[in-house]
Design an enzyme around this catalytic site. Structure first.
Site, PDB file in Angstrom:
ATOM      1  N   ARG A   1     -13.639  -8.823  80.072  1.00  0.00           N
ATOM      2  CA  ARG A   1     -12.816  -9.258  80.879  1.00  0.00           C
ATOM      3  C   ARG A   1     -12.999 -11.042  80.887  1.00  0.00           C
ATOM      4  O   ARG A   1     -12.048 -11.472  81.283  1.00  0.00           O
ATOM      5  CB  ARG A   1     -13.123  -8.698  82.358  1.00  0.00           C
TER       6      ARG A   1
ATOM      7  N   PHE B   1      -2.919   0.265  81.070  1.00  0.00           N
ATOM      8  CA  PHE B   1      -3.987   0.942  81.355  1.00  0.00           C
ATOM      9  C   PHE B   1      -4.762   0.220  82.534  1.00  0.00           C
ATOM     10  O   PHE B   1      -6.010   0.190  82.391  1.00  0.00           O
ATOM     11  CB  PHE B   1      -4.734   1.756  80.463  1.00  0.00           C
TER      12      PHE B   1
ATOM     13  N   ASP C   1       0.015   0.951  85.087  1.00  0.00           N
ATOM     14  CA  ASP C   1      -1.005   2.009  85.122  1.00  0.00           C
ATOM     15  C   ASP C   1       0.037   3.295  85.644  1.00  0.00           C
ATOM     16  O   ASP C   1       0.957   2.948  86.414  1.00  0.00           O
ATOM     17  CB  ASP C   1      -2.152   1.692  85.990  1.00  0.00           C
TER      18      ASP C   1
ATOM     19  N   ALA D   1       2.248   4.637  80.095  1.00  0.00           N
ATOM     20  CA  ALA D   1       1.818   3.495  79.236  1.00  0.00           C
ATOM     21  C   ALA D   1       2.809   3.324  77.864  1.00  0.00           C
ATOM     22  O   ALA D   1       3.469   2.441  77.700  1.00  0.00           O
ATOM     23  CB  ALA D   1       0.502   3.463  78.775  1.00  0.00           C
TER      24      ALA D   1
ATOM     25  N   CYS E   1     -13.062   3.222  74.308  1.00  0.00           N
ATOM     26  CA  CYS E   1     -14.302   3.726  74.947  1.00  0.00           C
ATOM     27  C   CYS E   1     -14.635   5.071  74.663  1.00  0.00           C
ATOM     28  O   CYS E   1     -15.464   5.824  75.289  1.00  0.00           O
ATOM     29  CB  CYS E   1     -14.272   3.689  76.593  1.00  0.00           C
TER      30      CYS E   1
END
Length: 420
Positions: free
Chosen positions: A235, A251, A273, A307, A367
């Site tokens: 970020r 997202f 989102d 998305a 992730c």
């Protein structure tokens, strides 16, 4: 003369959990398992056990020996998990007790000691296996800790963990969160449930800081432990790219990347989102930081949609951005989902480039632990080439200091920063 009534003392939610057995289990294992343990691996799988002496319950201590009765490791036994023993100590015998836990927790806290100096009061304190406490995650949100268990083997040790935390990492309150796998085993929970306060009375929502930005976290019901703390460094990297760039955060969840982009000087930020509650949290996070001129002046649009559908619609409508961030949830929960995940990353790359201005910046994240970094980066580059938008890499990033990686399976987070 009337006497004041005294409120009854609240029952300790951990009072009904039995202690681990005093007698330790003895295990012998295959040569392959011996090699893994000698290399420091934190897991012993069921198929690696050749002999088990004793009848253990979840949380009992198991001592692992080689074929010559030499000590290899000691850990927490769980008869219902394919990871049969989560290793706490390798090579050298140790007494596993509250003092041992306190010392291990203290080491983890020391590793992260510099984070508060960065204006950060929300970060990971214990990263499971990577801090020598497999199956146990502890996150700090200002003065509150969230303890998340990924193994029922930790339940009989919770009182000791709480006491050790009080010595090593004092906090105003502690909330217990349970993984889905642990929640599926009510017989092992002794009346506990996900979102139980096990110390103090923490509020539902806590405000914490990350690099001096203010965020809220729902500690009892929020995803993970209330916030995605692992993306802090990424970020901050986005903030450095955002000046003057119209930004799309795909997202977006509660708007972490969006808020950093706004502080970095993005004039327009779209948080996309599928979850209305997540977007409402994003709006509140912007409000928490409205005292920052750049945040107050950025136009923040909330877009609730799928998305894939929204990106395709934006491309069709000719809407374009100068910075696009794509940070999907884990797309591969098992090994047989890896191919599908790579296809999704490929499709998302093409869709993101379809709304990215020429020369714009793209941030692609993964992730999914089962998707290795080489495969992820290669997939993104291949999709970009197929879209006629080859990427100029700016950076590849992994884990932040509070999410260390100390065994191969512990590496899950990767991000690509590029222009196209």
């Amino acid at each position: 003369m009337a006497t004041a009534s005294v409120a009854p003392a609240r029952r300790d939610p951990l009072a009904g959990i039995p202690r681990p057995a005093e007698r330790r289990l003895a295990l012998r294992v295959t040569p392959a398992a011996q090699r893994a343990l000698r290399q420091g691996h934190p897991w012993l799988f069921a198929q690696g056990i050749t002999d088990l002496r004793g009848d253990g319950k979840a949380g009992d201590l198991a001592v692992v020996f080689d074929e010559y009765r030499r000590f290899l490791a000691i850990g927490l036994y769980d008869p219902a998990s394919p990871i049969r023993v989560r290793i706490l100590q390798h090579a050298t015998p140790a007494t596993i007790d509250r003092a041992w836990l306190r010392d291990r927790l203290g080491e983890a806290a020391e590793w992260r000691a510099t984070l508060p100096e960065t204006g950060t009061t929300g970060y990971r304190v214990v990263h499971g296996e990577n801090d020598g406490l497999p199956g146990l995650v502890i996150d700090r949100y200002d003065t509150t800790l969230v303890v998340k268990l990924y193994s029922a083997a930790w339940l009989p040790w919770l009182a000791d963990v709480r006491a050790a935390l009080d010595e090593a990492i004092p906090a105003g309150g502690i909330v217990l969160r349970l993984s889905r796998d642990v929640q599926r085993r009510p017989e092992a929970l002794y009346g506990l449930s996900d979102g139980t306060a096990i110390a103090g009375s923490p509020p539902d929502t806590v405000i914490f800081t990350e690099n001096s930005l203010r965020f809220e976290a729902d500690l009892y019901r929020g995803q993970k432990t209330g916030f995605f703390l692992d993306q802090r460094d990424n970020r901050a990297r986005v903030e450095q790219l955002a000046a003057g760039r119209r930004t799309l955060n795909v997202f977006a969840y509660s708007g972490g990347f969006s808020l950093y982009a706004a502080r970095g000087g993005a004039p327009e930020v779209v948080s996309l989102d599928a979850s209305a509650p997540a977007l409402a949290a994003a709006e509140r996070n912007f409000a928490l930081n409205s005292h920052i001129p750049a945040v107050a002046s950025a136009r923040h649009e909330l877009l609730q949609a799928d998305a894939f559908d929204a990106l395709a619609a934006m491309q069709q409508a000719g809407r374009r951005f100068d910075l696009v961030i794509v940070d999907p949830p884990s797309l591969a929960g098992s090994q047989n989902q890896v191919d599908g995940a790579l296809q999704a990353y490929s499709r998302l790359t093409g869709l993101a480039l379809g709304v990215l201005e020429p020369g714009g910046a793209l941030v692609m994240c993964s992730c999914s632990a089962r998707v290795g970094a080489p495969a992820f980066f290669a997939t993104v580059h291949r999709a970009a080439a197929q879209a006629g938008r080859p990427l100029n890499e700016l950076d590849r990033t992994g884990h932040a200091i509070d999410h260390p990686v100390r065994f191969p399976e512990g590496a899950y987070l990767k991000a690509l920063f590029a222009t196209a």
